[in-house]
Design a protein around this motif. Structure first.
Motif, PDB file in Angstrom:
ATOM      1  N   GLN A 107      -6.727   1.245  13.914  1.00  0.00           N
ATOM      2  CA  GLN A 107      -7.242   2.694  15.418  1.00  0.00           C
ATOM      3  C   GLN A 107      -5.613   2.826  15.724  1.00  0.00           C
ATOM      4  OE1 GLN A 107      -9.880   0.703  17.897  1.00  0.00           O
ATOM      5  NE2 GLN A 107     -11.401   1.251  16.538  1.00  0.00           N
ATOM      6  N   GLU A 108      -5.504   2.090  16.959  1.00  0.00           N
ATOM      7  CA  GLU A 108      -4.107   2.618  17.476  1.00  0.00           C
ATOM      8  C   GLU A 108      -2.746   1.805  17.217  1.00  0.00           C
ATOM      9  OE1 GLU A 108      -3.977   5.601  18.990  1.00  0.00           O
ATOM     10  OE2 GLU A 108      -6.191   5.700  18.664  1.00  0.00           O
ATOM     11  N   THR A 109      -3.261   1.005  16.721  1.00  0.00           N
ATOM     12  CA  THR A 109      -2.493  -0.604  16.500  1.00  0.00           C
ATOM     13  C   THR A 109      -1.357  -0.402  15.328  1.00  0.00           C
ATOM     14  OG1 THR A 109      -3.502  -1.880  15.463  1.00  0.00           O
ATOM     15  CG2 THR A 109      -3.690  -2.089  17.585  1.00  0.00           C
ATOM     16  N   PHE A 110      -1.394   0.974  14.659  1.00  0.00           N
ATOM     17  CA  PHE A 110      -0.563   1.564  13.454  1.00  0.00           C
ATOM     18  C   PHE A 110       1.052   0.492  13.877  1.00  0.00           C
ATOM     19  CE2 PHE A 110      -4.112   3.896  11.982  1.00  0.00           C
ATOM     20  CZ  PHE A 110      -4.108   3.600  10.477  1.00  0.00           C
ATOM     21  N   LYS A 111       1.352   0.120  12.313  1.00  0.00           N
ATOM     22  CA  LYS A 111       3.151  -0.690  12.949  1.00  0.00           C
ATOM     23  C   LYS A 111       3.369  -0.561  11.813  1.00  0.00           C
ATOM     24  CE  LYS A 111       2.119  -4.015  16.267  1.00  0.00           C
ATOM     25  NZ  LYS A 111       2.175  -5.954  16.523  1.00  0.00           N
ATOM     26  N   PRO A 112       5.380   0.725  11.932  1.00  0.00           N
ATOM     27  CA  PRO A 112       5.684  -0.070  10.317  1.00  0.00           C
ATOM     28  C   PRO A 112       5.247  -1.019   9.484  1.00  0.00           C
ATOM     29  CG  PRO A 112       6.968   1.481  12.322  1.00  0.00           C
ATOM     30  CD  PRO A 112       5.808   0.570  12.776  1.00  0.00           C
TER      31      PRO A 112
ATOM     32  N   LEU B 175       0.873  -1.408  -0.421  1.00  0.00           N
ATOM     33  CA  LEU B 175      -0.097  -0.119   0.154  1.00  0.00           C
ATOM     34  C   LEU B 175       1.041   1.288  -0.325  1.00  0.00           C
ATOM     35  CD1 LEU B 175      -2.378  -0.738   2.697  1.00  0.00           C
ATOM     36  CD2 LEU B 175      -2.865  -0.791  -0.068  1.00  0.00           C
ATOM     37  N   TRP B 176       0.771   2.173  -0.993  1.00  0.00           N
ATOM     38  CA  TRP B 176       1.391   3.296  -1.192  1.00  0.00           C
ATOM     39  C   TRP B 176       0.919   4.399  -0.373  1.00  0.00           C
ATOM     40  CZ3 TRP B 176       6.263   4.813  -1.850  1.00  0.00           C
ATOM     41  CH2 TRP B 176       6.033   6.275  -2.663  1.00  0.00           C
ATOM     42  N   GLU B 177       0.920   5.780   0.173  1.00  0.00           N
ATOM     43  CA  GLU B 177       0.322   6.523   0.511  1.00  0.00           C
ATOM     44  C   GLU B 177       1.341   8.012  -0.050  1.00  0.00           C
ATOM     45  OE1 GLU B 177      -0.586   9.116   4.635  1.00  0.00           O
ATOM     46  OE2 GLU B 177      -0.722   6.296   4.681  1.00  0.00           O
ATOM     47  N   SER B 178      -0.016   8.711  -0.683  1.00  0.00           N
ATOM     48  CA  SER B 178       0.760   9.579  -1.507  1.00  0.00           C
ATOM     49  C   SER B 178       1.097  10.936  -0.802  1.00  0.00           C
ATOM     50  CB  SER B 178       0.128  10.464  -2.488  1.00  0.00           C
ATOM     51  OG  SER B 178      -0.885   9.594  -3.271  1.00  0.00           O
ATOM     52  N   THR B 179       0.293  10.939   0.611  1.00  0.00           N
ATOM     53  CA  THR B 179       0.639  12.363   0.911  1.00  0.00           C
ATOM     54  C   THR B 179       2.301  11.606   1.820  1.00  0.00           C
ATOM     55  OG1 THR B 179      -0.046  11.123   3.533  1.00  0.00           O
ATOM     56  CG2 THR B 179      -1.385  12.872   1.874  1.00  0.00           C
ATOM     57  N   LYS B 180       2.794  10.384   2.496  1.00  0.00           N
ATOM     58  CA  LYS B 180       4.056  10.230   3.161  1.00  0.00           C
ATOM     59  C   LYS B 180       4.932  10.017   2.382  1.00  0.00           C
ATOM     60  CE  LYS B 180       1.288   8.678   7.424  1.00  0.00           C
ATOM     61  NZ  LYS B 180       2.059   7.514   8.148  1.00  0.00           N
ATOM     62  N   GLN B 181       4.904   9.488   0.715  1.00  0.00           N
ATOM     63  CA  GLN B 181       5.641   9.212  -0.319  1.00  0.00           C
ATOM     64  C   GLN B 181       6.182   8.003   0.256  1.00  0.00           C
ATOM     65  OE1 GLN B 181       5.827  10.563  -3.884  1.00  0.00           O
ATOM     66  NE2 GLN B 181       4.219  10.674  -3.558  1.00  0.00           N
ATOM     67  N   SER B 182       5.390   6.673   0.423  1.00  0.00           N
ATOM     68  CA  SER B 182       6.630   5.849   1.577  1.00  0.00           C
ATOM     69  C   SER B 182       4.454   4.121   1.407  1.00  0.00           C
ATOM     70  CB  SER B 182       7.087   6.209   2.687  1.00  0.00           C
ATOM     71  OG  SER B 182       5.802   6.230   3.224  1.00  0.00           O
ATOM     72  N   PHE B 183       5.236   3.391   1.704  1.00  0.00           N
ATOM     73  CA  PHE B 183       4.867   2.479   1.900  1.00  0.00           C
ATOM     74  C   PHE B 183       4.949   2.330   2.685  1.00  0.00           C
ATOM     75  CE2 PHE B 183       6.666   0.914  -1.951  1.00  0.00           C
ATOM     76  CZ  PHE B 183       6.172   0.614  -3.113  1.00  0.00           C
ATOM     77  N   VAL B 184       3.124   1.924   2.629  1.00  0.00           N
ATOM     78  CA  VAL B 184       2.800   1.885   4.643  1.00  0.00           C
ATOM     79  C   VAL B 184       1.864   0.544   5.171  1.00  0.00           C
ATOM     80  CG1 VAL B 184       1.767   4.695   4.789  1.00  0.00           C
ATOM     81  CG2 VAL B 184       0.835   2.969   3.534  1.00  0.00           C
ATOM     82  N   GLY B 185       2.300  -0.773   4.246  1.00  0.00           N
ATOM     83  CA  GLY B 185       1.527  -1.464   4.694  1.00  0.00           C
ATOM     84  C   GLY B 185       0.647  -2.648   3.984  1.00  0.00           C
ATOM     85  N   MET B 186      -0.100  -3.132   3.960  1.00  0.00           N
ATOM     86  CA  MET B 186       0.448  -4.068   2.513  1.00  0.00           C
ATOM     87  C   MET B 186      -1.735  -4.952   2.843  1.00  0.00           C
ATOM     88  SD  MET B 186       3.352  -6.694   1.048  1.00  0.00           S
ATOM     89  CE  MET B 186       2.924  -7.388   0.659  1.00  0.00           C
TER      90      MET B 186
END
Length: 440
Positions: free
Chosen positions: A226-231, A177-188
């Motif tokens: 929610q609050e469990t976001f991990k790199p 998954l690519w997040e345009s605002t961060k310009q990086s991959f954030v997950g799968m």
């Protein structure tokens, strides 16, 4: 710990000293990094490890295996040069007793050489148990990336429904998954997400799952995580395959993106199956550890208690609940007599999206499995008393993610997964500290 193959490599380097002019005119083999030397552009087509090509070109398997099994600082073949005559021959056959000091040095050197050889042989014999671990440490993730493969990437602003349909259309099980605002991959995004959405929002066949229709990937992630976001857990192309195996098992994940740290591009997605298949290509050329002859029961490989399973008449929504609650990737289907007759995996759930039948999850597992998109050859099984080498060979050839352990009555006893096998082959020989840290 000596690098895998260093003994043979050091012997070759000694024998090749003083022959640089002749060696420059000879073609070099492939390097362990997967790149050919600049002096041989003809070999540039063999720059990586497309495992599928081995099936199409079986005659090249041995040649490729030999060249990639050699250490990275040598490009020579495995043939060992003939050793020069020992220096003792140069001594006079009859020597006066008073001049024995003159001949004692060559004899002593020869004896020391023999002792060193014996020590090296003993060391190699003792270290056969970690041969697969050293093999993994001596190869990079880049070595296993094919020259050409399909990689689907989703922007987090894409609708969830379209994303799952895209997975089906492209025949893949997961996508970075690519997040345009961060310009990086954030997950799968994986089939597990599809299962979680269905499990959370399904009410009845009469109620449409609007969340699946309207949610974007980013809004679903915010709600679900929610609050469990991990790199995002990823790995670089230059990291060793040992690090890849360790990361997969430690983080309890099934897919590991290979991301170039310089460009930030995703190159490939590593899996347990891909890594084990790569190792299997070279097993015949390596010394076989003694534990490969031991049984699954002796080695304690697999899960043999509290096994999750379902019945042919189990509703799909119930199977999805077990997937979510038990965090398993497959459920053996057991009939009334206790015999294993089928298996329902997470990958089978994606057929609900392919058939667009996810609005009716009250159908039975048997009805759902009639829509399998690929040919099913039956449940691949094994027994606790089978040798580990037999089990590894079977799971690689069948190209499945797990084997169902059964008894003589074909009743379920346990499950042996790819993670269990890689743990036994690669991580357990690395020491108990690593093994304990993974099971925490």
């Amino acid at each position: 710990m000596k690098r895998f193959g260093s003994l043979r490599g050091s012997k070759k380097r000694k024998d090749q000293e003083g022959k640089s002019e002749r060696r420059q005119s000879e073609p070099h083999g492939l390097l362990a990094s997967g790149l050919s030397t600049p002096s041989t552009p003809v070999q540039s087509t063999k720059s990586a490890f497309p495992l599928e090509s081995y099936k199409q070109e079986p005659e090249r398997l041995d040649a490729r295996s030999r060249s990639y099994s050699s250490p990275p600082d040598t490009g020579q073949r495995f043939t060992l040069p003939v050793a020069p005559p020992p220096t003792v021959v140069a001594a006079k056959p009859l020597v006066p007793l008073a001049s024995s000091n003159a001949t004692s040095k060559p004899v002593q050197g020869s004896a020391e050489g023999m002792l060193e050889k014996l020590e090296l042989e003993d060391e190699a014999e003792e270290s056969d148990s970690d041969i697969y671990m050293r093999f993994m440490k001596s190869h990079k993730c880049y070595d296993i990336v094919p020259t050409s493969s399909k990689l689907v990437v989703f922007d987090t602003s894409l609708q969830v429904k379209k994303a799952f349909f895209a997975l089906v259309a492209n025949g893949v099980r997961a996508a970075p998954l690519w997040e345009s605002t961060k310009q990086s991959f954030v997950g799968m995004l994986t089939i597990t997400d599809f299962i979680n959405i269905l499990h959370r929002y399904y009410k009845s066949p009469m109620v449409q799952i609007y969340e699946l229709e309207e949610h974007q990937i980013e809004s679903w992630r915010e709600l679900y995580l929610q609050e469990t976001f991990k790199p995002l857990v990823n790995i670089t192309p230059d990291a060793s395959l040992f690090d890849a195996v360790y990361s997969l098992i430690k983080n309890k994940i099934h897919r590991l993106p290979v991301i170039d740290p310089n460009s930030g591009n995703a190159l490939y997605i590593l899996t347990h199956k891909r890594i084990l298949k790569f190792l299997q290509l070279f097993v015949s050329e390596m010394p076989k550890p003694a534990f490969m002859k031991k049984t699954l029961e002796e080695l304690g490989i697999g899960t043999y208690f509290n096994i999750a399973f379902i019945h042919p008449n189990t509703p799909i929504i119930k199977a999805l609940s077990i997937f979510v609650e038990r965090r398993v990737s497959a459920l053996p289907v057991v009939d009334e007599s206790g015999k294993v007759v089928d298996i329902y995996s997470k990958f089978d759930v994606i057929n609900l999206a392919a058939e667009k039948t996810y609005n009716n999850l009250d159908i039975t597992v048997t009805q759902a499995l009639q829509h399998r998109s690929q040919y099913f050859e039956g449940v691949v099984k094994c027994h606790k008393l089978e040798a580990l080498e037999t089990t590894v060979d079977r799971i690689v050839k069948a190209e499945v993610h797990r084997l169902v352990v059964v008894d003589e009555k074909e009743s379920i006893v346990g499950i042996v997964s790819l993670s269990d096998i890689l743990q036994a082959l690669v991580l357990t020989p690395a020491g108990s500290i690593r093994k304990e840290s993974i099971t925490e």
